[in-house]
Design a protein around this motif. Structure first.
Motif, short mmCIF file in Angstrom:
data_model
loop_
_atom_site.label_atom_id
_atom_site.label_comp_id
_atom_site.label_asym_id
_atom_site.label_seq_id
_atom_site.Cartn_x
_atom_site.Cartn_y
_atom_site.Cartn_z
N GLY A 4 0.69 -1.10 -0.02
CA GLY A 4 -0.04 0.08 0.06
C GLY A 4 0.79 1.19 0.11
N GLU A 5 2.05 1.42 0.97
CA GLU A 5 2.83 2.51 1.10
C GLU A 5 3.52 2.56 -0.38
N MET B 186 2.53 1.83 -3.43
CA MET B 186 1.33 2.08 -4.23
C MET B 186 1.24 3.63 -4.10
N ALA B 187 1.06 4.02 -2.84
CA ALA B 187 0.88 5.57 -2.73
C ALA B 187 2.11 6.42 -3.22
N LEU C 277 1.76 6.56 -6.67
CA LEU C 277 0.62 7.28 -7.31
C LEU C 277 1.13 9.00 -7.22
N ILE C 278 2.00 9.05 -6.16
CA ILE C 278 2.25 10.44 -6.15
C ILE C 278 3.22 10.82 -7.29
#
Lengths: 467, 467
Positions: free
Chosen positions: A128-129, A131-132, A135-136
């Motif tokens: 998840g981290e 992925m974040a 995305l950024i």
């Protein structure tokens, strides 16, 4: 500048430099899926009415798919502060401006690409981290590209709009009365040759459609540009279509079969041509009125130039720190003059009113007819106290100077005046509104007086139609 | 349209509807931190040279901070398909167009806000997946707002550029020779009053600066708009500043103290005024040449209108499906005429060459002077075979028709012609380039011939300077 800016934004955003893994994950997704990403981009956009106009041609699709693929692949390979990266985005912006693709479509396309990539993330093995972080990074890079692109796009669009307008005015500036006569002649030439074809010995010779005549070509390829958006254009086009698709075939039918309907069909053709002639006159007449930069009655400036002039003066005042003021002048009870003396009295008086104002200001000031009996004066490099003094002088002149009436009589008028000084707000609508509110107060307080805008008068933009 | 579009994009992107938690997390961050987000937005932008121009005034900061806070707070409260949400973003775009804030700055501001929010995420109690969902939602909503905004911005910018240009041409269209004389007079009036002030009985009366004179005001507030970007503008401004800040104080000094330097100071003032007069003449002369829509020698269209006309014809052809062709015509060995007969021979021959071309096309076609002896012809509603036939006719006319020389002699010329048909590509630079490549081949193959563009000629845009 922007790449530096953005580099630091990236660090600000994640709290540290974007992890190497994020960039590699992105590169992986794009390398593998660029073609599918582009294909889905086109699938979505071809369903989109406005975008489809630009993409529906096979040539475009083929070439654009190709360059979009290349663009995507290069996207995360280059560093964003790479000058080549910036040059590429700017070039794309220039091309988009040239072919007039609306910028919101380009931004929408960018969002589609972003979402296409984001949709692929859950299938990756990222946490998840991670992925974040991806995305950024994705978002920042695409946003940077869109900024660079839209900067070039904006410059290109402004330049194009200016040249388009210059060309339109140039076309109109050509000898327009000669143009009018020559197009009337072209229309008559077509109808004459149609009639000769019909009644002459050529038997079944096909009639040349009016839309392919010299007049038809002129209407589409010249008039459309010269008379941009004129109300008469579409009806003329409609009548031409009716002639070509209904009237001419009907006439041809009566010649080969039952001839009894012929006179009626010819009459309808005649009526159609007369109608075109009438609309043509309207078209040329409208253009003359439209293009006048001054109000024909008072010779003051046409209100449509207000945004151009005020915003230029505001930016001059902002840069130089010079003062800048606006007067809004309204003649009290003007309606009575029209009511009593008719419009000719009103017009004559209004002309003299405008002269009083024009004579009171300097050559470098600007006087607009703002409404019926309302004038807006832009006073350059003028402080509020001087603007108020001038307004007082104008008000006093009105009370002292007799104005002529058409019947030889005389009258005097009074004026209410609102004064506002530029206070730093870049939107001229606020300044106009402040003067307007001060004028309203002058009216409320009994007319024939000058009022200055209060700070709170500067808090809202002008009436909807002011800008 | 966009809200629907985007609604579905949102689901596509996350694979499902955005979790309720993501929106609430965002709302929480914004509710709590809106003011701090806005403050950091301003801190960053005030360090940004270009942006600071728009924000540095305290009035703006105060009001904009306020509206930015309100904008942010309403942002995730409204549904994106809310018409009020769309109306608000469009209104902001209109305002930005009115005050001419470059769109890339607005996009950069949006990125700053996004990154400000993203930076706050790690401190929240969200999981990595939840953070990713929040980022996607944030990005989509902000991007949607930017699209709506930039659509309105684009329309507003185009309209403004058109009106600005119309005003500029209107100013120029005013009686320009009268304007010139009246500004010469204004300049002389100032210098005369300066001299009277100097040698008259007024003793220490202060001299009025030229920059505050009627001429000075005109230069800044009228000439700047009329002669946009003219080379003479800055030097005139510079000399005026020199007069006001150096020469006038020097003259004043010599009057109160040692008078021996006076003649020299007055001479320098005279030279400065003569220099302004000279530059003023240049300014007006340049304008006359600049504004001509036609090439003064050949009366064909000025090349600067090429983008306006070609892109309009391309969009007409795209919509109607009509054919559209371009000829690129170059006169063979034209240099010899100039070399042998001088420029007057070259000019006379060129005028006759242009007449041959103008006489060969219809009224609705467009003939441009593209380069020295190169002409571009845009043939509306014309298929390739007809364009080739016309090109052949033009080529043949040149071989048969004698052209006059200034000395009474005669000569004939030959022409090489490239023909290209519109193939659907929306960028006119490609079409121009295809015709150009065909022309190049006609030259290569021995000149005095017509060549048609091959499909591969359509693969690249025109020479850099063509558009």
């Amino acid at each position: 500048m922007f790449s530096d800016q953005d580099g630091s934004a990236a660090s600000r955003r994640t709290g540290e430099t974007a992890p190497v893994g994020a960039r590699e994950a992105l590169l992986g997704i794009i390398e593998g899926d660029a073609e599918e990403l582009v294909a889905s981009f086109y699938r979505t956009f071809l369903k989109h009415e406005e975008a489809a106009n630009f993409l529906s041609h096979s040539v475009v699709q083929e070439r654009l798919s190709h360059s979009l693929c290349r663009w995507l692949r290069a996207f995360f390979r280059d560093e964003p502060d790479d000058t080549e990266f910036a040059a590429r985005q700017k070039h794309i912006g220039e091309v988009h401006a040239r072919i007039k693709i609306p910028i919101h479509l380009v931004l929408e396309g960018a969002s589609l690409v972003k979402s296409g990539i984001a949709r692929r993330l859950p299938a990756s093995s990222l946490t998840g981290e991670e992925m974040a972080a991806v995305l950024i990074l994705l978002d920042e890079r695409v946003d940077l590209a869109m900024r660079l692109m839209s900067e070039a796009y904006f410059i290109g669009t402004r330049q194009r709009a200016q040249v388009d307008e210059a060309y339109r005015l140039f076309s109109l500036g050509q000898d327009i009365s000669m143009e009018r006569e020559s197009q009337r002649a072209a229309l008559m030439e077509w109808s004459q040759s149609a009639l000769f074809g019909l009644f002459g010995g050529q038997g079944n010779a096909t009639l040349k459609p009016i839309s392919a005549s010299s007049f038809g070509l002129w209407l589409r390829h010249r008039a459309g540009m010269m008379f941009q958006g004129a109300a008469a254009l579409d009806p003329i086009e409609g009548i031409m279509q009716q002639i070509d698709s209904v009237l001419l075939p009907k006439i041809a039918d009566t010649r080969t079969g039952d001839a009894s309907g012929l006179p009626q069909a010819v009459e309808r053709l005649q009526a159609a041509i007369e109608e075109i002639n009438f609309l043509l006159a309207e078209l040329f007449q409208g253009a003359a009125a439209l293009e006048n930069g001054r109000d024909p009655l008072t010779r003051t400036l046409n209100r449509r130039f207000l945004p151009s002039i005020l915003s230029r003066e505001i930016s001059l005042a902002t840069t130089s720190g010079a003062a800048f003021c606006v007067l809004m002048i309204d003649i009290d009870h003007f309606k009575r003059i029209n009511d009593q003396g008719g419009h000719s009295a009103g017009d004559l008086v209004l002309r003299q009113i405008a002269d009083v104002i024009l004579d009171s200001v300097r050559q470098s000031d600007f006087v607009f007819r703002y409404g019926g009996e309302e004038f807006l004066v832009a006073l350059v490099e003028t402080r509020l106290e001087d603007a108020v003094r001038l307004a007082e002088r104008i008000r006093k002149t009105f009370t002292e100077q007799s104005l002529r009436l058409p019947d030889g009589g005389e009258l005097t008028v009074t004026a209410s005046i609102g004064v506002a000084a530029f206070d730093g707000h870049p939107d001229h609508a606020y300044l106009v509104n402040a003067a307007d509110k001060a004028l309203y107060r002058a009216k409320e307080m009994g007319r024939n007086r000058v009022e200055t805008a209060l700070p709170s008068d500067h808090d809202a933009p002008a009436r909807q139609d002011a800008v």
